[in-house]
Scaffold this motif. Structure first.
Motif, short mmCIF file in Angstrom:
data_model
loop_
_atom_site.label_atom_id
_atom_site.label_comp_id
_atom_site.label_asym_id
_atom_site.label_seq_id
_atom_site.Cartn_x
_atom_site.Cartn_y
_atom_site.Cartn_z
N ASP A 189 0.73 -1.27 -0.03
CA ASP A 189 0.01 0.13 0.08
C ASP A 189 0.92 1.23 0.08
OD1 ASP A 189 -2.49 -1.28 0.25
OD2 ASP A 189 -1.99 -1.76 2.46
N PRO A 190 0.47 2.42 -0.50
CA PRO A 190 1.29 3.63 -0.74
C PRO A 190 1.63 3.99 0.97
CG PRO A 190 -0.62 3.67 -1.93
CD PRO A 190 -1.06 2.41 -1.25
N VAL A 191 2.78 4.60 0.95
CA VAL A 191 3.22 5.19 2.42
C VAL A 191 3.02 6.58 2.23
CG1 VAL A 191 5.09 5.45 3.86
CG2 VAL A 191 4.72 3.28 2.36
N GLU A 192 2.54 7.26 3.37
CA GLU A 192 2.37 8.61 3.42
C GLU A 192 3.56 9.34 3.76
OE1 GLU A 192 -1.13 10.16 5.42
OE2 GLU A 192 -2.36 8.70 4.19
N TRP A 193 4.65 9.32 2.87
CA TRP A 193 5.94 9.92 3.38
C TRP A 193 6.02 11.24 3.99
CZ3 TRP A 193 9.20 6.18 3.25
CH2 TRP A 193 9.27 5.17 2.37
N LEU A 194 5.02 12.02 3.58
CA LEU A 194 4.88 13.35 4.09
C LEU A 194 3.73 13.74 4.94
CD1 LEU A 194 5.61 15.34 0.73
CD2 LEU A 194 7.10 14.81 2.35
N GLY A 195 2.93 12.67 5.47
CA GLY A 195 1.87 12.90 6.28
C GLY A 195 1.88 12.13 7.44
N THR A 196 3.00 11.57 7.79
CA THR A 196 3.10 10.54 9.00
C THR A 196 4.24 10.88 9.62
OG1 THR A 196 3.99 8.76 7.90
CG2 THR A 196 1.67 8.86 7.86
N ARG A 197 4.57 9.74 10.52
CA ARG A 197 5.97 9.74 11.31
C ARG A 197 7.17 9.98 10.37
NH1 ARG A 197 4.05 4.57 11.25
NH2 ARG A 197 5.53 3.00 11.04
N TYR A 198 7.06 9.55 9.10
CA TYR A 198 8.09 9.70 8.19
C TYR A 198 8.34 11.03 7.86
CZ TYR A 198 7.33 4.46 8.03
OH TYR A 198 7.01 3.19 8.29
#
Length: 298
Positions: A144-153
């Motif tokens: 599934d897509p990872v929310e690179w700019l919207g989560t702990r990342y």
């Protein structure tokens, strides 16, 4: 008479740059220092409030959160940038084919606009149709897509992007330092049987010491003051996890340009600006003190 004319000519050359420095450097600082003690929203009459802005500053949770985020961001950026820049400089300082071309490629991000660079990386790290997610899903690393700019990342992503933009400049400074190391020292070590790793640790790094101190200092100051890429990528979100000091300051002074639905607050912004400048100054002074102590020890 001749000396007086030469002195007048010298002052004539200095005067334009001095005048620009006063107008665009000294005067804005004095102006901001004055408004630290006022309630001023950019329009109407400024009301003197004494130390109220500093009292508000102490209780401002978002400001203190931005200070912590700045330390995390700066520490991560410097820790990632300096070793990579040094390794690249050592490699490109050797007899490598096409090294001039490679130097230009690695230096290219330095001359790019931070806003343009951030937009490109926004497209790459976009959660739903970003190039990175598409690549990772195609090769089966993620499902599934990872929310690179919207989560702990988000902070980690911002650090990686900022480091990418800063490596080229630091690499160039390291190259200047490496080219000042005499070749006969390296040749003597090779004759004595030292391998490339030993020459790096026992010759290159110690002889690069003074330049290394300057590069680290400049990298720390730049990282503490950086905010442009974060402003474009996340705007300080999600929930303030990437809010850094100078982005918070920018939002107070220019809220419309960042899409903030809050009134402009020049008085409080001036107090925050003074506070952030003190923090950067203290960290720089501490760094100078520690490096001087280490120089005395070693």
């Amino acid at each position: 008479m001749r000396k007086g004319r030469e002195l007048a000519e010298s002052y004539a050359f200095i005067l334009p740059s001095f005048a620009l420095k006063v107008i665009f450097g000294v005067y804005p600082i004095i102006w901001a220092l004055r408004y630290m003690f006022y309630d001023y929203r950019g329009y109407g009459t400024a009301t003197f409030t004494g130390l109220d802005n500093f009292s508000r500053l102490i209780k401002d949770e978002l400001l203190w959160k931005s200070v912590w985020n700045t330390f995390v961001y700066a520490g991560g950026k410097v820790a990632l940038t300096i070793p990579i820049a040094l390794i690249l400089a050592v490699i490109l300082n050797g007899k490598l084919k096409g090294r001039q071309f490679l130097r230009g490629i690695y230096f290219l991000p330095t001359i790019m606009s931070a806003a343009v660079m951030s937009v490109v990386f926004y497209i790459i790290f976009n959660s739903y149709n970003g190039m990175l997610n598409q690549l990772l899903m195609n090769i089966g690393i993620i499902s599934d897509p990872v929310e690179w700019l919207g989560t702990r990342y988000a902070m980690l992503t911002a650090i990686i992007i900022a480091a990418w933009g800063a490596i080229g400049n630091n690499m160039l400074l390291f190259l200047a330092g490496l080219q000042g190391i005499p070749n006969d020292v390296q040749e003597s070590a090779m004759i004595d049987g030292a391998n490339s790793i030993q020459r790096f640790w026992y010759i290159t790094v110690p002889m690069l010491g003074p330049m290394l101190q300057i590069i680290i200092m400049l990298a720390i100051i730049a990282a503490l003051k950086g905010y442009e890429s974060i402003m474009v990528l996340t705007g300080g979100g999600p929930a303030g996890t990437t809010e850094v000091m100078y982005l918070y300051l920018y939002k107070l002074l220019f809220p419309v340009s960042t899409g903030e639905a809050v009134p402009q607050d020049i008085g409080y912004g001036s107090a925050v600006g003074f506070f952030t400048a003190v923090i950067v100054g203290l960290i720089t002074g501490l760094y100078f003190y520690l490096t001087r102590k280490l120089n005395r020890v070693f």
